[in-house]
Design a protein around this motif. Structure first.
Motif, PDB file in Angstrom:
ATOM      1  N   UNK A 118      -1.079   1.238  20.537  1.00  0.00           N
ATOM      2  CA  UNK A 118      -2.118   0.855  21.499  1.00  0.00           C
ATOM      3  C   UNK A 118      -1.481   0.732  22.885  1.00  0.00           C
ATOM      4  N   UNK A 119      -1.760   1.706  23.740  1.00  0.00           N
ATOM      5  CA  UNK A 119      -1.159   1.728  25.081  1.00  0.00           C
ATOM      6  C   UNK A 119      -2.182   1.367  26.151  1.00  0.00           C
ATOM      7  N   UNK A 120      -3.307   0.784  25.756  1.00  0.00           N
ATOM      8  CA  UNK A 120      -4.383   0.512  26.706  1.00  0.00           C
ATOM      9  C   UNK A 120      -3.950  -0.454  27.810  1.00  0.00           C
ATOM     10  N   UNK A 121      -3.154  -1.476  27.450  1.00  0.00           N
ATOM     11  CA  UNK A 121      -2.718  -2.448  28.464  1.00  0.00           C
ATOM     12  C   UNK A 121      -1.818  -1.778  29.498  1.00  0.00           C
ATOM     13  N   UNK A 133       7.329   6.105  27.202  1.00  0.00           N
ATOM     14  CA  UNK A 133       7.714   6.770  25.952  1.00  0.00           C
ATOM     15  C   UNK A 133       6.656   6.557  24.877  1.00  0.00           C
ATOM     16  N   UNK A 134       6.025   5.379  24.853  1.00  0.00           N
ATOM     17  CA  UNK A 134       4.947   5.131  23.900  1.00  0.00           C
ATOM     18  C   UNK A 134       3.752   6.046  24.190  1.00  0.00           C
ATOM     19  N   UNK A 135       3.468   6.254  25.468  1.00  0.00           N
ATOM     20  CA  UNK A 135       2.377   7.157  25.841  1.00  0.00           C
ATOM     21  C   UNK A 135       2.702   8.583  25.413  1.00  0.00           C
ATOM     22  N   UNK A 136       3.948   9.001  25.620  1.00  0.00           N
ATOM     23  CA  UNK A 136       4.365  10.334  25.186  1.00  0.00           C
ATOM     24  C   UNK A 136       4.263  10.465  23.671  1.00  0.00           C
ATOM     25  N   UNK A 174      -8.978   7.228  24.247  1.00  0.00           N
ATOM     26  CA  UNK A 174      -9.832   7.805  23.203  1.00  0.00           C
ATOM     27  C   UNK A 174      -8.973   8.392  22.087  1.00  0.00           C
ATOM     28  N   UNK A 175      -7.885   9.066  22.458  1.00  0.00           N
ATOM     29  CA  UNK A 175      -6.982   9.618  21.449  1.00  0.00           C
ATOM     30  C   UNK A 175      -6.478   8.528  20.510  1.00  0.00           C
ATOM     31  N   UNK A 176      -6.076   7.393  21.084  1.00  0.00           N
ATOM     32  CA  UNK A 176      -5.553   6.292  20.266  1.00  0.00           C
ATOM     33  C   UNK A 176      -6.610   5.829  19.273  1.00  0.00           C
ATOM     34  N   UNK A 177      -7.847   5.636  19.738  1.00  0.00           N
ATOM     35  CA  UNK A 177      -8.924   5.178  18.852  1.00  0.00           C
ATOM     36  C   UNK A 177      -9.175   6.190  17.728  1.00  0.00           C
ATOM     37  N   UNK A 178      -9.183   7.474  18.079  1.00  0.00           N
ATOM     38  CA  UNK A 178      -9.416   8.508  17.070  1.00  0.00           C
ATOM     39  C   UNK A 178      -8.264   8.574  16.071  1.00  0.00           C
ATOM     40  N   UNK A 179      -7.043   8.457  16.556  1.00  0.00           N
ATOM     41  CA  UNK A 179      -5.878   8.519  15.672  1.00  0.00           C
ATOM     42  C   UNK A 179      -5.860   7.338  14.708  1.00  0.00           C
ATOM     43  N   UNK A 180      -6.220   6.144  15.204  1.00  0.00           N
ATOM     44  CA  UNK A 180      -6.277   4.980  14.322  1.00  0.00           C
ATOM     45  C   UNK A 180      -7.350   5.185  13.251  1.00  0.00           C
ATOM     46  N   UNK A 181      -8.499   5.719  13.664  1.00  0.00           N
ATOM     47  CA  UNK A 181      -9.580   5.979  12.708  1.00  0.00           C
ATOM     48  C   UNK A 181      -9.133   6.980  11.650  1.00  0.00           C
ATOM     49  N   UNK A 182      -8.469   8.048  12.089  1.00  0.00           N
ATOM     50  CA  UNK A 182      -7.977   9.053  11.140  1.00  0.00           C
ATOM     51  C   UNK A 182      -6.869   8.488  10.255  1.00  0.00           C
ATOM     52  N   UNK A 183      -6.031   7.647  10.824  1.00  0.00           N
ATOM     53  CA  UNK A 183      -4.969   7.011  10.045  1.00  0.00           C
ATOM     54  C   UNK A 183      -5.568   6.214   8.891  1.00  0.00           C
ATOM     55  N   UNK A 184      -6.628   5.464   9.166  1.00  0.00           N
ATOM     56  CA  UNK A 184      -7.296   4.674   8.125  1.00  0.00           C
ATOM     57  C   UNK A 184      -7.905   5.593   7.067  1.00  0.00           C
ATOM     58  N   UNK A 185      -8.536   6.669   7.502  1.00  0.00           N
ATOM     59  CA  UNK A 185      -9.172   7.598   6.560  1.00  0.00           C
ATOM     60  C   UNK A 185      -8.129   8.224   5.637  1.00  0.00           C
ATOM     61  N   UNK A 186      -7.011   8.665   6.206  1.00  0.00           N
ATOM     62  CA  UNK A 186      -5.982   9.285   5.366  1.00  0.00           C
ATOM     63  C   UNK A 186      -5.253   8.246   4.518  1.00  0.00           C
TER      64      UNK A 186
END
Length: 381
Positions: free
Chosen positions: A73-76, A93-96, A267-279
């Motif tokens: 989560x890089x929102x902050x 580096x976290x953003x990258x 948005x990428x972070x939110x989608x990746x977390x959602x996909x992480x949960x699904x997988x």
């Protein structure tokens, strides 16, 4: 009602299932999202969740498990950069890492020819290889900025190496000189407070003209910057200040570029977390040998060889039952340790799992219903 419902979730051990699910997630954020899952009573939502798990299971079978390492989560950080703040190397580096994961997950799906219910999530991902490469190329680690981060930085560091070499050559002549060697603790060149110095015996500190920058713990050695090296060290210090200023400029520039893409990265972070949960759900289904149940909202339940997921698979006794078609109430009787409580918990827990989009350890064709609430009163309370 809400408090009673939450108590029932714990009674039925949904929290333990979610803990197992979290172990299957690939990122810290994904694990936390798994633990926050709660059942939904909306039939259409449950069916979509189950279809997502089924699609992920199918993809894992054919293509292997995708990696969600690097999702953070890089929102902050992005919010601060958007306000004009300069991010630290670790934050960039976290953003990258998020952008790298976005690109890898996107390519995982791009090779897929068969359409799945997960396609909208994959297609919504927005890689940014330019920014990813800019950050990765400029920042080698949390403590190190690459020479080629900018032409100016490369030039400054080249001059720093030349200047440092000049200083060491000058000091080497001093420590090699018979006139000074007897005053030195050791014939070496070291650094104190960013200055090149030589170690002088305390009783001879007045015999080596220069500036004292440090004293050993025992007081027997003084670290002296000879006067002949002062100007050269000053010149090196000026270059170091230029280097620091240029690094700050580079970090500010990268921060500004990251801020310009803030919405997409968030948005990428939110989608990746959602996909992480699904997988993660797909991986848990594989571990439990679980399948998607047929769902309805009419109270019909038919379990075939259902197994309680928290009992050792070698010891668990499968159960089969039906409810809600010819009758909507059931009384289970039998001796102690006969399996009454396990049966009740199995029905409740598998229903809760399905309402979270989890496959259940039961035979193919098993049917479950959604309910407004699932309440359990088990034990002596």
């Amino acid at each position: 009602m809400s408090e009673l419902y939450e108590k029932s979730l714990i009674k039925l051990e949904l929290d333990q299932i979610l803990a197992l699910l979290a172990e299957c997630a690939g990122s810290i954020e994904g694990k936390e999202a798994c633990l926050r899952l709660r059942p939904t009573s909306d039939l259409e939502d449950v069916q979509v969740l189950l279809e997502q798990t089924t699609a992920a299971s199918d993809l894992c079978t054919r293509k292997g498990n995708p990696s969600f390492a690097g999702v953070t989560d890089v929102s902050a950080s992005l919010e601060r950069a958007d306000r004009g703040g300069c991010l630290q190397p670790a934050e960039l580096l976290h953003i990258a890492a998020v952008l790298r994961c976005t690109r890898n997950i996107k390519s995982y799906c791009d090779e897929e020819e068969k359409a799945t219910v997960l396609d909208p999530l994959f297609q919504a991902l927005m890689p940014n290889k330019y920014l990813e490469d800019r950050i990765s190329g400029a920042i080698l680690s949390e403590e190190e900025i690459a020479d080629n981060a900018s032409p100016a930085l490369a030039d400054i560091r080249r001059h720093m190496r030349i200047q440092a070499s000049k200083i060491k050559d000058g000091l080497q002549k001093i420590i090699s000189s018979p006139a000074y060697s007897k005053f030195l603790r050791d014939p070496i060149i070291t650094i104190r407070q960013g200055r090149y110095v030589v170690p002088v015996k305390s009783e001879h500190k007045a015999d080596v003209p220069g500036l004292v920058h440090d004293v050993s713990a025992t007081g027997s050695t003084y670290f002296v910057e000879p006067m002949s090296a002062v100007n050269a060290n000053n010149a090196l210090r000026e270059l170091e200040l230029k280097e620091k200023k240029e690094i700050e400029r580079i970090l500010a520039e990268l921060s500004s570029e990251a801020a310009a893409h803030r919405e997409n990265i968030d948005l990428n972070v939110k989608l990746l977390i959602q996909l992480d949960v699904i997988f993660a759900k797909a991986r848990l289904a594989y571990r439990m040998r679980a399948w998607a149940p047929i769902m309805n909202d009419q109270g019909r339940v038919e379990l075939r060889n259902a197994r309680h997921p928290l009992i050792d698979p070698k010891k668990v006794v499968p159960i089969s039952l039906h409810l809600g078609k010819d009758f909507d109430s059931m009384i289970i009787t039998g001796p102690n340790t006969g399996g009454k409580t396990v049966t009740l918990k199995t029905i409740g827990l598998l229903t809760l799992m399905a309402e979270c989009g989890l496959h259940i350890p039961a035979g193919d064709g098993s049917t479950l219903s959604t309910f407004d609430a699932i309440l359990a009163d088990i034990g002596d309370e």
